[in-house]
Design a protein around this motif. Sequence first.
Motif, mmCIF file in Angstrom:
data_model
loop_
_atom_site.group_PDB
_atom_site.id
_atom_site.type_symbol
_atom_site.label_atom_id
_atom_site.label_comp_id
_atom_site.label_asym_id
_atom_site.label_seq_id
_atom_site.Cartn_x
_atom_site.Cartn_y
_atom_site.Cartn_z
ATOM 1 N N HIS A 22 0.642 -1.114 0.030
ATOM 2 C CA HIS A 22 -0.062 0.008 0.112
ATOM 3 C C HIS A 22 0.878 1.293 -0.090
ATOM 4 N N ILE A 23 0.346 2.187 -0.633
ATOM 5 C CA ILE A 23 1.191 3.590 -0.742
ATOM 6 C C ILE A 23 1.375 4.041 0.712
ATOM 7 N N HIS A 24 0.634 3.924 1.700
ATOM 8 C CA HIS A 24 0.772 4.198 3.121
ATOM 9 C C HIS A 24 1.865 3.909 3.894
ATOM 10 N N GLU A 25 2.452 2.704 3.319
ATOM 11 C CA GLU A 25 3.447 1.717 3.900
ATOM 12 C C GLU A 25 4.881 2.414 3.877
ATOM 13 N N ASP A 26 5.949 1.923 4.603
ATOM 14 C CA ASP A 26 7.338 2.682 4.601
ATOM 15 C C ASP A 26 7.588 2.906 3.335
ATOM 16 N N SER A 27 8.182 4.289 3.137
ATOM 17 C CA SER A 27 8.570 4.743 1.612
ATOM 18 C C SER A 27 9.473 3.814 1.163
ATOM 19 N N ALA A 28 10.496 3.114 1.839
ATOM 20 C CA ALA A 28 11.563 2.428 1.127
ATOM 21 C C ALA A 28 10.982 1.084 0.477
ATOM 22 N N LEU A 29 10.077 0.533 1.180
ATOM 23 C CA LEU A 29 9.069 -0.766 0.651
ATOM 24 C C LEU A 29 8.455 -0.174 -0.662
ATOM 25 N N VAL A 30 7.824 0.920 -0.553
ATOM 26 C CA VAL A 30 7.103 1.553 -1.858
ATOM 27 C C VAL A 30 7.825 1.635 -2.813
ATOM 28 N N SER A 31 9.067 2.030 -2.669
ATOM 29 C CA SER A 31 10.144 2.420 -3.727
ATOM 30 C C SER A 31 10.427 1.112 -4.359
ATOM 31 N N ALA A 32 10.508 0.036 -3.505
ATOM 32 C CA ALA A 32 11.114 -1.293 -3.949
ATOM 33 C C ALA A 32 10.429 -2.287 -4.689
ATOM 34 N N ARG A 47 -14.567 4.915 -10.507
ATOM 35 C CA ARG A 47 -15.474 5.406 -11.502
ATOM 36 C C ARG A 47 -15.151 6.708 -12.487
ATOM 37 N N GLU A 48 -14.293 7.352 -12.080
ATOM 38 C CA GLU A 48 -13.996 8.788 -12.711
ATOM 39 C C GLU A 48 -12.717 8.579 -13.086
ATOM 40 N N GLN A 49 -12.244 9.549 -14.270
ATOM 41 C CA GLN A 49 -10.801 9.736 -14.410
ATOM 42 C C GLN A 49 -10.038 9.905 -13.060
ATOM 43 N N PRO A 50 -8.864 9.579 -13.191
ATOM 44 C CA PRO A 50 -8.071 9.792 -12.064
ATOM 45 C C PRO A 50 -7.374 11.142 -12.032
ATOM 46 N N PRO A 51 -7.123 11.835 -10.980
ATOM 47 C CA PRO A 51 -6.186 13.116 -10.928
ATOM 48 C C PRO A 51 -4.937 13.002 -11.408
ATOM 49 N N SER A 52 -4.340 13.830 -12.299
ATOM 50 C CA SER A 52 -3.024 13.728 -12.474
ATOM 51 C C SER A 52 -2.395 12.498 -13.355
ATOM 52 N N PHE A 53 -3.568 11.936 -14.090
ATOM 53 C CA PHE A 53 -3.359 10.753 -14.817
ATOM 54 C C PHE A 53 -2.134 10.850 -16.056
ATOM 55 N N LEU A 59 -0.736 -0.522 -4.184
ATOM 56 C CA LEU A 59 -2.053 -0.054 -4.262
ATOM 57 C C LEU A 59 -2.392 1.297 -3.381
ATOM 58 N N SER A 60 -3.208 2.113 -3.932
ATOM 59 C CA SER A 60 -3.192 3.427 -3.596
ATOM 60 C C SER A 60 -4.607 4.034 -3.614
ATOM 61 N N ASP A 61 -5.064 4.808 -2.754
ATOM 62 C CA ASP A 61 -6.436 5.612 -2.719
ATOM 63 C C ASP A 61 -6.143 7.259 -3.202
ATOM 64 N N ARG A 62 -4.722 7.332 -3.548
ATOM 65 C CA ARG A 62 -4.551 8.709 -3.991
ATOM 66 C C ARG A 62 -3.337 8.796 -4.970
ATOM 67 N N ILE A 63 -3.346 9.663 -5.892
ATOM 68 C CA ILE A 63 -2.091 9.780 -7.026
ATOM 69 C C ILE A 63 -0.728 10.343 -6.296
ATOM 70 N N PRO A 64 0.109 9.851 -5.794
ATOM 71 C CA PRO A 64 1.229 10.754 -5.323
ATOM 72 C C PRO A 64 1.994 11.521 -6.445
ATOM 73 N N PRO A 65 2.378 12.704 -6.083
ATOM 74 C CA PRO A 65 3.058 13.520 -6.956
ATOM 75 C C PRO A 65 4.638 12.867 -7.182
ATOM 76 N N ASP A 66 5.357 13.091 -8.138
ATOM 77 C CA ASP A 66 6.663 12.664 -8.513
ATOM 78 C C ASP A 66 6.929 11.519 -8.102
ATOM 79 N N MET A 67 6.433 10.365 -8.441
ATOM 80 C CA MET A 67 6.592 8.863 -7.860
ATOM 81 C C MET A 67 6.756 8.513 -9.281
#
Length: 141
Positions: A61-71, A94-100, A76-84
């Motif tokens: 999940h996106i909310h887990e440790d950033s090192a784990l997310v990077s690796a 149901r809708e087009q995602p933000p920042s797609f 799985l995410s409930d948001r679109i993170p910037p600059d990843m």
Amino acid sequence: MTQIYFYSGSVNKLQTACRLCAKALQQNMKILIYTPDAAMLKQLDELLWTFSPTSFIPHCHIHEDSALVSATPAILSDRIPPDMPFDVLLNLHREQPPSFDQFNRLIEIAGNSPEDKQVARERYRFYKDAGYPLQHFQLDN
């Protein structure tokens, strides 16, 4: 410009998402699977461990440790993170995602219910009217 891939006629959107996720990972792509629906994310989390009898899709999940997310190749995410650095965004909302447009590819899945078909058509029309290159695939499942 972001390439949009539409898959329509899915009998089970989460099963389809797992198959498309596995395909992206086989191509060494990093994928973000997006929906603000916490129950759907939980269901998908469990399915990614079990949908194939001989393997699983490494994910977190996106909310887990950033090192784990990077690796980890699938997030799985409930948001679109910037600059990843993701190659693919798989949208289950149901809708087009933000920042797609920060992704190389966007995958959309349309189910068979009349309501799901309608909202998928609206997303398709949005992308088409905005000039994004679209590819459509009719699923046989």
